[in-house]
Design a protein around this motif. Structure first.
Motif, PDB file in Angstrom:
ATOM      1  N   MET A  46     116.206   3.715  26.464  1.00  0.00           N
ATOM      2  CA  MET A  46     114.824   3.259  26.400  1.00  0.00           C
ATOM      3  C   MET A  46     114.400   3.026  24.958  1.00  0.00           C
ATOM      4  N   ASN A  47     113.340   2.252  24.786  1.00  0.00           N
ATOM      5  CA  ASN A  47     112.931   1.905  23.421  1.00  0.00           C
ATOM      6  C   ASN A  47     112.195   3.042  22.729  1.00  0.00           C
ATOM      7  N   THR A  48     112.674   3.406  21.561  1.00  0.00           N
ATOM      8  CA  THR A  48     111.958   4.349  20.693  1.00  0.00           C
ATOM      9  C   THR A  48     111.714   3.704  19.334  1.00  0.00           C
ATOM     10  N   THR A  49     111.900   2.390  19.255  1.00  0.00           N
ATOM     11  CA  THR A  49     111.747   1.664  18.002  1.00  0.00           C
ATOM     12  C   THR A  49     110.290   1.265  17.815  1.00  0.00           C
ATOM     13  N   THR A  50     109.678   1.724  16.723  1.00  0.00           N
ATOM     14  CA  THR A  50     108.262   1.445  16.485  1.00  0.00           C
ATOM     15  C   THR A  50     108.021   1.173  15.002  1.00  0.00           C
ATOM     16  N   ILE A  51     106.816   0.706  14.709  1.00  0.00           N
ATOM     17  CA  ILE A  51     106.374   0.528  13.324  1.00  0.00           C
ATOM     18  C   ILE A  51     105.507   1.735  12.964  1.00  0.00           C
ATOM     19  N   PRO A  52     105.840   2.484  11.907  1.00  0.00           N
ATOM     20  CA  PRO A  52     105.045   3.668  11.564  1.00  0.00           C
ATOM     21  C   PRO A  52     103.677   3.295  11.004  1.00  0.00           C
ATOM     22  N   THR A  53     102.728   4.221  11.144  1.00  0.00           N
ATOM     23  CA  THR A  53     101.375   3.994  10.637  1.00  0.00           C
ATOM     24  C   THR A  53     101.376   3.698   9.144  1.00  0.00           C
ATOM     25  N   SER A  54     102.251   4.336   8.405  1.00  0.00           N
ATOM     26  CA  SER A  54     102.319   4.109   6.957  1.00  0.00           C
ATOM     27  C   SER A  54     102.601   2.653   6.620  1.00  0.00           C
ATOM     28  N   GLU A  55     103.400   1.995   7.455  1.00  0.00           N
ATOM     29  CA  GLU A  55     103.705   0.585   7.197  1.00  0.00           C
ATOM     30  C   GLU A  55     102.497  -0.300   7.493  1.00  0.00           C
ATOM     31  N   PHE A  56     101.749   0.014   8.534  1.00  0.00           N
ATOM     32  CA  PHE A  56     100.519  -0.735   8.799  1.00  0.00           C
ATOM     33  C   PHE A  56      99.561  -0.618   7.613  1.00  0.00           C
ATOM     34  N   LYS A  57      99.413   0.578   7.081  1.00  0.00           N
ATOM     35  CA  LYS A  57      98.497   0.781   5.961  1.00  0.00           C
ATOM     36  C   LYS A  57      98.971   0.042   4.710  1.00  0.00           C
ATOM     37  N   GLU A  58     100.280  -0.019   4.511  1.00  0.00           N
ATOM     38  CA  GLU A  58     100.816  -0.765   3.370  1.00  0.00           C
ATOM     39  C   GLU A  58     100.566  -2.263   3.542  1.00  0.00           C
ATOM     40  N   ARG A  59     100.642  -2.760   4.753  1.00  0.00           N
ATOM     41  CA  ARG A  59     100.338  -4.165   5.022  1.00  0.00           C
ATOM     42  C   ARG A  59      98.899  -4.486   4.623  1.00  0.00           C
ATOM     43  N   ILE A  60      97.989  -3.597   4.976  1.00  0.00           N
ATOM     44  CA  ILE A  60      96.585  -3.823   4.635  1.00  0.00           C
ATOM     45  C   ILE A  60      96.392  -3.832   3.120  1.00  0.00           C
TER      46      ILE A  60
END
Length: 386
Positions: free
Chosen positions: A1-15
């Motif tokens: 099953m999928n456990t591959t995700t984007i971490p919150t830290s990466e979202f914040k770096e994008r912003i």
């Protein structure tokens, strides 16, 4: 099953990177839009994916970003996104335009006052082509002293080169797509409808951890295979005819697609020859791609090669488009393209040829690398006759 995700830290770096671009362009803020079907920009920044309604992220050049949702989505958004600033606006309601009596909303004017953003005078719109008209008219009415400009390119370039987390999501999506194709090839039979075949793919996508289809899944048989864009229907699968598949899973927001023509029983030589040439052209394109190469050169070299081989009359377009959160996204690879290919850009090698009564598409995903590519899918790069 999928456990591959984007971490919150990466979202914040994008912003943070996005805000740097906002400042660089001389903007005070950007308003970033998404719909249910084209959710990429908003999900890229917030992980939020609207359902029925539309959504936006308001990003000031400095300070915290704000997620904007419609009447029904505030609780869903708080569970789906890491954002602590979530506001409800009537402009993001669904297209049936309910009055939502008894519910309370803020306006864009209220938004600027609440978050101490009254200084904003130049606002960029990201997702210009999908921004709802009610949003645009409300902005003009409520913020008459704010200049509104198209600003897609403040955010698009951040999506061009993928991070290791993004690549992991995409590799997983392609793996699931290949499992779905394999199931179809094992189970397809003459007399099935195109829609029944797609049902096999949907079963496998969810079974193996995909969160959704990556795009409208294709299964066509016969003459409809010459459609560049279409949908499956109640047409039945028959023997000795071209069958086209394009199957894509979505994992943590990231799309994929594996495309191949095949047949149940032998094809007429004319059709088989064009399919085989299409595969040759597909492999030729893959060999042309490497970091540092001008994108336009790849296209011109490809088109010239196809014409020199005597198959120019069957060419509609090609040979690549970017893929990521959408199955088709920027940058396109066209003869007018002036950018250089960069390491960890991701593309669909999209090889489409068509004649009056049939067509074919070979499609696989690649990651641009120094000196070549990493294939994200390659299992079905062969002519299959069941």
């Amino acid at each position: 099953m999928n456990t591959t995700t984007i971490p919150t830290s990466e979202f914040k770096e994008r912003i943070r990177k996005f805000q740097a671009n906002i400042k660089k362009e001389g903007l005070d803020a950007c308003l970033v839009h998404a719909t249910e079907s084209d959710m990429a920009f908003v999900r890229y920044l917030s992980e939020y994916w609207p359902v029925f309604e539309t959504a936006a992220v308001f990003v000031p050049a400095q300070g915290e970003a704000i997620l904007l949702v419609g009447p029904e989505s505030d609780l869903y958004a708080s569970q789906r996104s890491f954002f602590k600033n979530i506001e409800k606006l009537i402009e993001y309601r669904e297209s049936a335009e309910p009055d939502a009596p008894g519910m309370s909303f803020i306006t864009y004017k209220d938004l600027l006052e609440k978050y101490d953003l009254q200084h904003i005078r130049k606002l960029g719109i990201v997702g210009w082509a999908i921004t709802p008209l009610p949003v645009y008219t409300s902005l003009k009415e409520q913020l008459p002293n704010v200049e509104i400009v198209k600003a897609d390119m403040t955010l698009w370039p951040l999506r061009f080169v993928k991070s290791e987390n993004e690549l992991a999501c995409m590799r997983k999506a392609y793996q699931i797509s290949e499992l779905a194709v394999e199931a179809i090839l094992n189970e397809i039979k003459p007399g099935m409808t195109e829609l029944q075949v797609i049902g096999i793919a949907q079963r496998e996508i969810y079974k193996h951890g995909g969160e959704y289809e990556g795009h409208s899944l294709y299964c066509f048989c016969g003459e409809s295979t010459n459609n560049a864009i279409s949908r499956p229907g109640h047409n039945t699968i028959v023997e000795n005819e071209v069958i086209q598949l394009n199957i894509g899973a979505r994992v943590s927001g990231y799309s994929s697609s594996v495309g191949l023509p095949f047949s149940i029983g032998p094809l007429p030589e004319r059709k088989r020859r064009l399919i085989e040439f299409g595969l040759e052209a597909h492999k030729k394109t893959i060999g042309m791609i490497a970091a540092g190469k001008p994108a336009g050169q790849v296209v011109n070299d490809y088109e010239n090669w196809v014409k020199n081989q005597g198959f120019g009359q069957y060419l509609l377009y090609g040979p690549c488009h970017a893929i990521g959160m959408m199955e088709v996204e920027r940058p396109w690879m066209e003869s007018t393209s002036e950018y250089l290919l960069q390491k960890n850009m991701t593309f669909q090698i999209d090889t489409f040829f068509y004649d009056k009564d049939f067509g074919l598409r070979w499609e696989n995903g690649v990651i641009v690398k120094d000196g070549g590519v990493e294939m994200m899918s390659s299992k079905f790069m062969k002519y299959i006759e069941l």
